[in-house]
Design a protein around this motif. Sequence first.
Motif, PDB file in Angstrom:
ATOM      1  N   ILE A 125       0.812  -1.217   0.000  1.00 42.37           N
ATOM      2  CA  ILE A 125       0.000   0.000   0.000  1.00 42.37           C
ATOM      3  C   ILE A 125       0.844   1.265   0.000  1.00 42.37           C
ATOM      4  CG2 ILE A 125      -1.998  -1.082   1.079  1.00 42.37           C
ATOM      5  CD1 ILE A 125      -1.116   0.166   3.744  1.00 42.37           C
ATOM      6  N   LEU A 126       2.133   1.141   0.309  1.00 43.34           N
ATOM      7  CA  LEU A 126       3.025   2.293   0.319  1.00 43.34           C
ATOM      8  C   LEU A 126       3.922   2.363  -0.912  1.00 43.34           C
ATOM      9  CD1 LEU A 126       4.085   2.108   4.073  1.00 43.34           C
ATOM     10  CD2 LEU A 126       2.370   3.588   3.037  1.00 43.34           C
ATOM     11  N   SER A 127       3.777   1.436  -1.823  1.00 45.59           N
ATOM     12  CA  SER A 127       4.708   1.346  -2.944  1.00 45.59           C
ATOM     13  C   SER A 127       4.713   2.579  -3.842  1.00 45.59           C
ATOM     14  CB  SER A 127       4.422   0.095  -3.776  1.00 45.59           C
ATOM     15  OG  SER A 127       3.152   0.185  -4.380  1.00 45.59           O
ATOM     16  N   ASP A 128       3.592   3.276  -3.928  1.00 46.80           N
ATOM     17  CA  ASP A 128       3.559   4.466  -4.793  1.00 46.80           C
ATOM     18  C   ASP A 128       4.359   5.634  -4.208  1.00 46.80           C
ATOM     19  OD1 ASP A 128       1.645   4.760  -2.753  1.00 46.80           O
ATOM     20  OD2 ASP A 128       0.456   6.151  -3.955  1.00 46.80           O
ATOM     21  N   LEU A 129       4.779   5.506  -2.945  1.00 44.68           N
ATOM     22  CA  LEU A 129       5.578   6.553  -2.321  1.00 44.68           C
ATOM     23  C   LEU A 129       7.073   6.292  -2.440  1.00 44.68           C
ATOM     24  CD1 LEU A 129       3.490   7.072   0.940  1.00 44.68           C
ATOM     25  CD2 LEU A 129       3.419   8.419  -1.157  1.00 44.68           C
ATOM     26  N   LYS A 130       7.439   5.101  -2.877  1.00 42.91           N
ATOM     27  CA  LYS A 130       8.856   4.751  -2.995  1.00 42.91           C
ATOM     28  C   LYS A 130       9.518   5.643  -4.041  1.00 42.91           C
ATOM     29  CE  LYS A 130      12.071   1.885  -1.686  1.00 42.91           C
ATOM     30  NZ  LYS A 130      12.372   1.577  -0.296  1.00 42.91           N
ATOM     31  N   GLY A 131      10.719   6.101  -3.734  1.00 44.19           N
ATOM     32  CA  GLY A 131      11.462   6.944  -4.661  1.00 44.19           C
ATOM     33  C   GLY A 131      11.223   8.431  -4.454  1.00 44.19           C
ATOM     34  N   LYS A 132      10.265   8.767  -3.593  1.00 48.11           N
ATOM     35  CA  LYS A 132      10.004  10.178  -3.303  1.00 48.11           C
ATOM     36  C   LYS A 132      10.902  10.618  -2.142  1.00 48.11           C
ATOM     37  CE  LYS A 132       5.153  10.154  -4.803  1.00 48.11           C
ATOM     38  NZ  LYS A 132       5.516  10.187  -6.164  1.00 48.11           N
ATOM     39  N   THR A 133      11.072  11.910  -1.997  1.00 49.14           N
ATOM     40  CA  THR A 133      11.848  12.428  -0.873  1.00 49.14           C
ATOM     41  C   THR A 133      11.016  12.296   0.401  1.00 49.14           C
ATOM     42  OG1 THR A 133      10.997  14.680  -1.053  1.00 49.14           O
ATOM     43  CG2 THR A 133      12.968  14.141  -2.367  1.00 49.14           C
ATOM     44  N   LYS A 134      11.693  12.392   1.530  1.00 52.32           N
ATOM     45  CA  LYS A 134      10.987  12.280   2.807  1.00 52.32           C
ATOM     46  C   LYS A 134       9.916  13.362   2.927  1.00 52.32           C
ATOM     47  CE  LYS A 134      11.879  11.303   7.607  1.00 52.32           C
ATOM     48  NZ  LYS A 134      12.884  10.942   8.591  1.00 52.32           N
ATOM     49  N   ALA A 135      10.224  14.574   2.487  1.00 52.06           N
ATOM     50  CA  ALA A 135       9.246  15.668   2.544  1.00 52.06           C
ATOM     51  C   ALA A 135       8.021  15.365   1.686  1.00 52.06           C
ATOM     52  CB  ALA A 135       9.891  16.975   2.105  1.00 52.06           C
ATOM     53  N   GLU A 136       8.235  14.784   0.503  1.00 50.93           N
ATOM     54  CA  GLU A 136       7.106  14.432  -0.372  1.00 50.93           C
ATOM     55  C   GLU A 136       6.249  13.343   0.260  1.00 50.93           C
ATOM     56  OE1 GLU A 136       8.569  15.068  -4.925  1.00 50.93           O
ATOM     57  OE2 GLU A 136       9.564  13.458  -3.804  1.00 50.93           O
ATOM     58  N   ILE A 137       6.890  12.358   0.870  1.00 50.53           N
ATOM     59  CA  ILE A 137       6.149  11.272   1.517  1.00 50.53           C
ATOM     60  C   ILE A 137       5.312  11.828   2.666  1.00 50.53           C
ATOM     61  CG2 ILE A 137       6.358   9.135   2.848  1.00 50.53           C
ATOM     62  CD1 ILE A 137       8.960   8.589   1.217  1.00 50.53           C
ATOM     63  N   ILE A 138       5.922  12.675   3.486  1.00 52.24           N
ATOM     64  CA  ILE A 138       5.201  13.267   4.610  1.00 52.24           C
ATOM     65  C   ILE A 138       4.039  14.122   4.111  1.00 52.24           C
ATOM     66  CG2 ILE A 138       5.403  14.945   6.494  1.00 52.24           C
ATOM     67  CD1 ILE A 138       8.234  13.756   6.972  1.00 52.24           C
ATOM     68  N   PHE A 139       4.235  14.842   3.022  1.00 52.59           N
ATOM     69  CA  PHE A 139       3.151  15.644   2.438  1.00 52.59           C
ATOM     70  C   PHE A 139       1.977  14.746   2.040  1.00 52.59           C
ATOM     71  CE2 PHE A 139       1.041  17.285  -1.376  1.00 52.59           C
ATOM     72  CZ  PHE A 139       0.516  18.458  -0.879  1.00 52.59           C
ATOM     73  N   HIS A 140       2.259  13.614   1.391  1.00 54.03           N
ATOM     74  CA  HIS A 140       1.194  12.696   0.976  1.00 54.03           C
ATOM     75  C   HIS A 140       0.502  12.065   2.179  1.00 54.03           C
ATOM     76  CE1 HIS A 140       1.657  12.820  -3.360  1.00 54.03           C
ATOM     77  NE2 HIS A 140       2.971  12.801  -3.186  1.00 54.03           N
ATOM     78  N   LEU A 141       1.246  11.819   3.242  1.00 54.79           N
ATOM     79  CA  LEU A 141       0.664  11.223   4.442  1.00 54.79           C
ATOM     80  C   LEU A 141      -0.135  12.227   5.261  1.00 54.79           C
ATOM     81  CD1 LEU A 141       3.683   9.065   5.640  1.00 54.79           C
ATOM     82  CD2 LEU A 141       1.612   8.243   4.505  1.00 54.79           C
ATOM     83  N   SER A 142       0.064  13.512   5.024  1.00 52.12           N
ATOM     84  CA  SER A 142      -0.582  14.540   5.846  1.00 52.12           C
ATOM     85  C   SER A 142      -2.100  14.573   5.692  1.00 52.12           C
ATOM     86  CB  SER A 142       0.004  15.913   5.544  1.00 52.12           C
ATOM     87  OG  SER A 142      -0.329  16.319   4.234  1.00 52.12           O
ATOM     88  N   ILE A 143      -2.621  13.967   4.651  1.00 54.56           N
ATOM     89  CA  ILE A 143      -4.083  13.957   4.473  1.00 54.56           C
ATOM     90  C   ILE A 143      -4.751  12.877   5.329  1.00 54.56           C
ATOM     91  CG2 ILE A 143      -3.962  14.897   2.136  1.00 54.56           C
ATOM     92  CD1 ILE A 143      -4.577  12.031   1.133  1.00 54.56           C
ATOM     93  N   LEU A 144      -3.945  11.978   5.909  1.00 56.43           N
ATOM     94  CA  LEU A 144      -4.505  10.882   6.691  1.00 56.43           C
ATOM     95  C   LEU A 144      -4.704  11.275   8.149  1.00 56.43           C
ATOM     96  CD1 LEU A 144      -2.323   7.962   5.311  1.00 56.43           C
ATOM     97  CD2 LEU A 144      -4.662   8.529   4.681  1.00 56.43           C
ATOM     98  N   THR A 145      -5.679  10.639   8.771  1.00 53.13           N
ATOM     99  CA  THR A 145      -5.903  10.838  10.199  1.00 53.13           C
ATOM    100  C   THR A 145      -4.903   9.981  10.974  1.00 53.13           C
ATOM    101  OG1 THR A 145      -7.451   8.996  10.331  1.00 53.13           O
ATOM    102  CG2 THR A 145      -8.384  11.175   9.809  1.00 53.13           C
ATOM    103  N   ALA A 146      -4.853  10.183  12.281  1.00 50.72           N
ATOM    104  CA  ALA A 146      -3.972   9.378  13.139  1.00 50.72           C
ATOM    105  C   ALA A 146      -4.349   7.900  13.032  1.00 50.72           C
ATOM    106  CB  ALA A 146      -4.056   9.850  14.581  1.00 50.72           C
ATOM    107  N   GLU A 147      -5.630   7.616  12.920  1.00 49.79           N
ATOM    108  CA  GLU A 147      -6.083   6.229  12.780  1.00 49.79           C
ATOM    109  C   GLU A 147      -5.561   5.625  11.476  1.00 49.79           C
ATOM    110  OE1 GLU A 147     -10.189   3.650  12.259  1.00 49.79           O
ATOM    111  OE2 GLU A 147     -10.297   5.628  13.200  1.00 49.79           O
ATOM    112  N   GLY A 148      -5.615   6.384  10.409  1.00 49.40           N
ATOM    113  CA  GLY A 148      -5.104   5.910   9.121  1.00 49.40           C
ATOM    114  C   GLY A 148      -3.609   5.649   9.167  1.00 49.40           C
ATOM    115  N   LEU A 149      -2.881   6.544   9.811  1.00 53.14           N
ATOM    116  CA  LEU A 149      -1.432   6.362   9.950  1.00 53.14           C
ATOM    117  C   LEU A 149      -1.118   5.127  10.780  1.00 53.14           C
ATOM    118  CD1 LEU A 149      -0.400  10.070  10.536  1.00 53.14           C
ATOM    119  CD2 LEU A 149      -0.024   8.725   8.461  1.00 53.14           C
ATOM    120  N   ASN A 150      -1.885   4.911  11.852  1.00 52.70           N
ATOM    121  CA  ASN A 150      -1.686   3.713  12.674  1.00 52.70           C
ATOM    122  C   ASN A 150      -1.988   2.443  11.894  1.00 52.70           C
ATOM    123  OD1 ASN A 150      -0.735   4.719  15.174  1.00 52.70           O
ATOM    124  ND2 ASN A 150      -2.792   5.443  15.654  1.00 52.70           N
TER     125      ASN A 150
END
Length: 66
Positions: free
Chosen positions: A24-49
């Motif tokens: 489920i995280l494969s589309d984030l591979k190859g991105k910078t850490k900042a880009e990955i964090i930006f994409h994850l920022s739309i998720l709730t704490a429950e989604g991140l967990n």
Amino acid sequence: MNLKNTIASLVMTCPHCQPLSGCILSDLKGKTKAEIIFHLSILTAEGLNRILSFHKSCPYQRKIGI
């Protein structure tokens, strides 16, 4: 370390989170850490967990890493 940073680090270092691997995280591979964090920022704490829980029991870990 917060969940977004933890997940970003896992994506960047996991040999199984490769594009087209099915992870489920494969589309984030190859991105910078900042880009990955930006994409994850739309998720709730429950989604991140849920993502972190999936990664810990990833079914792709039994396959050969790239």
